[in-house]
Design an enzyme around this catalytic site. Structure first.
Site, short mmCIF file in Angstrom:
data_model
loop_
_atom_site.label_atom_id
_atom_site.label_comp_id
_atom_site.label_asym_id
_atom_site.label_seq_id
_atom_site.Cartn_x
_atom_site.Cartn_y
_atom_site.Cartn_z
N HIS A 73 0.84 -1.20 0.00
CA HIS A 73 0.00 0.00 0.00
C HIS A 73 0.88 1.25 0.00
O HIS A 73 2.11 1.16 0.03
CB HIS A 73 -0.97 0.01 1.19
CG HIS A 73 -0.33 0.05 2.54
ND1 HIS A 73 0.32 -1.04 3.09
CD2 HIS A 73 -0.23 1.04 3.46
CE1 HIS A 73 0.79 -0.71 4.28
NE2 HIS A 73 0.47 0.53 4.53
N HIS A 75 1.40 3.87 2.08
CA HIS A 75 2.01 4.53 3.24
C HIS A 75 3.52 4.51 3.11
O HIS A 75 4.11 3.53 2.66
CB HIS A 75 1.57 3.85 4.54
CG HIS A 75 0.21 4.30 5.00
ND1 HIS A 75 -0.53 3.59 5.91
CD2 HIS A 75 -0.54 5.38 4.67
CE1 HIS A 75 -1.69 4.23 6.13
NE2 HIS A 75 -1.70 5.31 5.39
N ASP A 77 5.97 4.24 5.15
CA ASP A 77 6.77 3.22 5.82
C ASP A 77 6.72 1.88 5.08
O ASP A 77 7.35 0.91 5.49
CB ASP A 77 6.35 3.04 7.28
CG ASP A 77 4.90 2.62 7.44
OD1 ASP A 77 4.08 2.97 6.57
OD2 ASP A 77 4.57 1.94 8.43
N HIS A 78 5.99 1.86 3.95
CA HIS A 78 5.94 0.66 3.12
C HIS A 78 6.41 0.90 1.68
O HIS A 78 6.76 -0.06 0.99
CB HIS A 78 4.51 0.09 3.09
CG HIS A 78 4.08 -0.47 4.41
ND1 HIS A 78 4.09 -1.81 4.70
CD2 HIS A 78 3.63 0.15 5.54
CE1 HIS A 78 3.67 -2.01 5.94
NE2 HIS A 78 3.38 -0.82 6.47
N HIS A 162 -7.57 -1.42 5.60
CA HIS A 162 -6.50 -0.49 6.01
C HIS A 162 -6.61 0.86 5.31
O HIS A 162 -7.02 1.84 5.93
CB HIS A 162 -5.14 -1.12 5.77
CG HIS A 162 -4.00 -0.32 6.35
ND1 HIS A 162 -3.90 -0.06 7.69
CD2 HIS A 162 -2.95 0.29 5.75
CE1 HIS A 162 -2.83 0.67 7.90
NE2 HIS A 162 -2.24 0.90 6.75
N GLU A 208 1.66 -8.41 10.02
CA GLU A 208 1.95 -7.26 10.88
C GLU A 208 1.47 -7.55 12.30
O GLU A 208 0.58 -8.37 12.53
CB GLU A 208 1.27 -6.01 10.34
CG GLU A 208 -0.25 -6.02 10.45
CD GLU A 208 -0.82 -4.66 10.87
OE1 GLU A 208 -0.25 -4.05 11.80
OE2 GLU A 208 -1.82 -4.24 10.29
#
Length: 672
Positions: A73, A75, A77-78, A162, A208
């Site tokens: 996705h 975000h 941090d990904h 999410h 996660e």
């Protein structure tokens, strides 16, 4: 027929190992290397913000080392390090993500790049052109669509909730498979549905564990508390700052607050920080099919993302004296508009900061969640006297502990690996998964290479001819044991194989005429040994009889039989000698399929009988040579136990005799 092979699945976390942020997990399936996510750590402003790519290749040839990159996705941090990995490090292989993720990634990457360069003057940051070039390499994936990366590797996406476009990914190479969840939510909200996956039963599920020990309270209570606190603050003349990321929770909370303002008739202004939010909301309109059923159903009448009471924030509005509510990015108060406004509003006791999502360690948001008051360092050398009210209300779209357990039960994996979580909390969830679900669970740290051996069943087709012969033999042996014997062999001098065939045929006729069970009915057994030739043709394994193999290969089959005549001493020359030997074999080798009739002891192809009063006759096929040697040792030991029995160790062997028939070669060895 099932056999087993062992294949290792190798996992290395370059980020998110016992940590939240910088998600990057390398998985090796067979000979294929997959990188799941390529994130950036929001708590660092030096080289630690990137994953340690040097682990992958010391020479920098990342395209040869990695078969594909999968982004779950948008975000940061990904996906935050993806342009750096492709354009700076040089990876030029395939990159997979869903279409909404592909559309929104450039927006967040460019916004983050601008803020970082302006504030921290990073020289190692990627450029706008790097982002553009990176996104041209991306291949879009639809939900439940199976993509063939190459001849050996396939991937498939599942809905993760999410945020818009978030997906969990299933990957398979050969017999090994893995599911990587990224971030997901098992609870539907006002604009997205719950994550879902079928019972794909992967060898490894990498999940996660952000809220590994948290069981959230009722969602409606949190929503009422959120709205009540905001209403009370603005009524008392205060200002409310809600730090959010532009995509995801922002839309969820905007829908909620916009509806509340409409129902309550409130006129206090609500703002969303300008720029990114407008484009983001446009994409939510465009990809309405990724939202939940309620949004889709009401879309024709009214688009829920067309907010009536929320306007665009402009610089200087924060200095106005009247009450207001501001949604500002980013969500962890580590940079951007949210941090700038926080520095101005934090010294007033009338104001309120609501933190609706997870804040990484090292950010200002994390310090506030931990209860920081008074002087708080918000930047290097900049301290703010925090007097405003701070409330953390989890509207984070991550699965809680209950949701994580639920997803594991849905997928039914053989092993579970926890990532994207805090070490102490992961330990607790790990113990729960192991104890309650009886599934091996692991929580590797960053940079630690972990190998999970996987047992794979191999399907082997057994020919009907081989099965029929095996069942006939077993049925005949059962009947022989049950009835106490059958008629003796009719023709002296014939081969043991021919005698055996006659015996089975005669027993079949007897069973049929006497009304007993036919040969094809065999008593159920836990394990039945079966002997044949294992062949492989076009990756298909088959077990066939030697005769079938000979016919397929155009070969003339031969059967090699051995016969030994062993003398019987007067001490053992009793009528019940075969009974004594039978009992000894069964006692010393109970796992052997041994049976007995009037004249003979049967162990697979081996026959033990009395040639005459002075000799035992032992015959067996070449295939049972090892077994025959073991039985011969038992017979010698048993006969030697007779106290007056002389054992003659001088053996003489006669020359082997070969049957002239091409179908039978007989070697006879006589011991005297």
């Amino acid at each position: 027929l099932k056999m087993e092979s062992t294949e290792d699945v190798k996992i290395v976390c370059l980020g998110a190992g016992q940590d939240v942020g910088r998600s990057c997990v390398l998985v090796t399936l067979g000979q294929k290397n997959i990188m799941f996510d390529c994130g950036m750590h929001m708590g660092y402003h030096d080289s630690r913000k990137f994953p340690d790519f040097s682990y992958i290749s010391k020479t920098g040839n990342f395209t040869a080392a990695i078969d594909c990159v999968i982004i779950t996705h948008f975000h940061l941090d990904h996906c935050g390090s993806l342009p750096y990995f492709t354009e700076v490090c040089g990876y030029n292989g395939p990159i997979y993500m869903t279409q909404p993720t592909k559309a929104m990634c450039p927006l967040l990457l460019e916004d983050f790049r601008k803020i970082t360069v302006q504030r921290h003057k990073h020289g190692d940051m990627f450029t706008t052109d790097d982002i553009r070039k990176c996104m041209t390499k991306v291949i879009s994936v639809n939900l439940h669509q199976t993509i063939r990366v190459d001849d050996e590797l396939e991937i498939r996406a599942y809905y993760a909730g999410h945020v818009l476009g978030a997906a969990m990914f299933y990957a398979r190479s050969g017999d090994s498979s893995v599911v990587y969840t990224g971030d997901y939510n098992m609870t539907p909200d006002r604009h997205l549905g719950a994550a879902w996956i079928d019972k794909c039963r992967p060898d490894v599920l990498i999940t996660e564990s952000t809220y590994a020990t948290t069981i959230r309270d009722a969602k409606r209570w949190r929503e009422r508390d959120f709205l009540h606190r905001i209403h009370k603050c603005v009524e008392n003349g205060g200002k409310v700052l809600i730090p959010v990321f532009a995509l995801g929770r922002a839309q969820e909370l905007c829908i909620m607050l916009d509806s509340y303002w409409e129902n309550m008739g409130l006129t206090v202004p609500i703002y969303f920080s300008a720029g990114l939010s407008a484009k983001a909301t446009d994409y939510y309109r465009q990809y309405i099919n990724w939202t939940n059923e309620n949004i889709k159903r009401t879309f024709v009448e009214r688009n829920m993302f067309d907010f009536k009471h929320i306007g665009v924030f402009e610089r200087g509005f924060e200095d106005r004296p009247e009450s207001m509510v501001l949604f500002a990015t980013p969500g962890m108060l580590h940079a951007g508009t949210s941090l700038e406004v926080f520095k101005k509003w934090a010294p007033s006791e009338k104001n309120l900061v609501i933190l609706p999502g997870y804040c990484v360690v090292g950010t200002v948001g994390n310090k506030l969640v931990a209860g920081a008051k008074g002087p708080v360092e918000v930047e290097k050398g900049v301290t703010i006297d925090v007097k405003c009210k701070v409330k953390s209300l989890s509207f984070s779209a991550h699965a809680d502990a209950k949701g994580i357990m639920q997803l594991i039960q849905m997928a039914e994996p053989k092993n579970v690996v926890l990532v994207h979580g805090e070490k102490g909390k992961m330990q607790s969830l790990k113990a729960r998964i192991t104890n309650e679900l009886q599934i091996p669970c692991f929580d590797p740290a960053n940079g630690v290479s972990m190998v999970i051996p996987i047992q794979h069943p191999l399907q082997v087709d057994v020919s009907r001819k081989l099965l029929k012969r095996q069942f006939e033999q077993l049925a005949a042996l059962e009947d022989i044991s049950a009835s106490g014997g059958v008629s003796g062999r009719k023709e002296q001098g014939r081969s043991a194989l021919a005698e055996e065939e006659d015996e089975f045929e005669e027993r079949g006729k007897t069973a049929h005429t006497q009304g007993t069970r036919p040969l094809k009915r065999v008593r159920a057994q836990a394990q039945i040994p079966i002997s044949g030739v294992l062949t492989m043709q076009e990756d298909k394994l088959s077990l066939i009889s030697p005769e079938e193999l000979a016919a397929e290969a155009g070969l003339v089959p031969h059967t090699l039989l051995f016969t030994i005549h062993t003398p019987i001493s007067p001490a053992c020359s009793t009528p019940d000698l075969l009974d004594v030997l039978y009992a000894a074999i069964v006692n010393k080798w109970p796992e052997a399929y041994t049976s007995r009739d009037v004249r003979c002891i049967h162990i697979r192809s081996m026959r033990i009988s009395r040639k005459d009063n002075e000799h035992l006759k032992l015959s067996w096929s070449y295939a049972d040579e090892d077994m025959a040697q073991h039985v011969r040792n038992i017979i010698v030991e048993t006969m030697s136990e007779a106290p007056t029995l002389p054992i003659d160790s001088d053996d003489t062997k006669e020359k082997g005799e070969i049957d002239a028939t091409p179908m039978s070669v007989t070697a006879t060895t006589t011991t005297t």
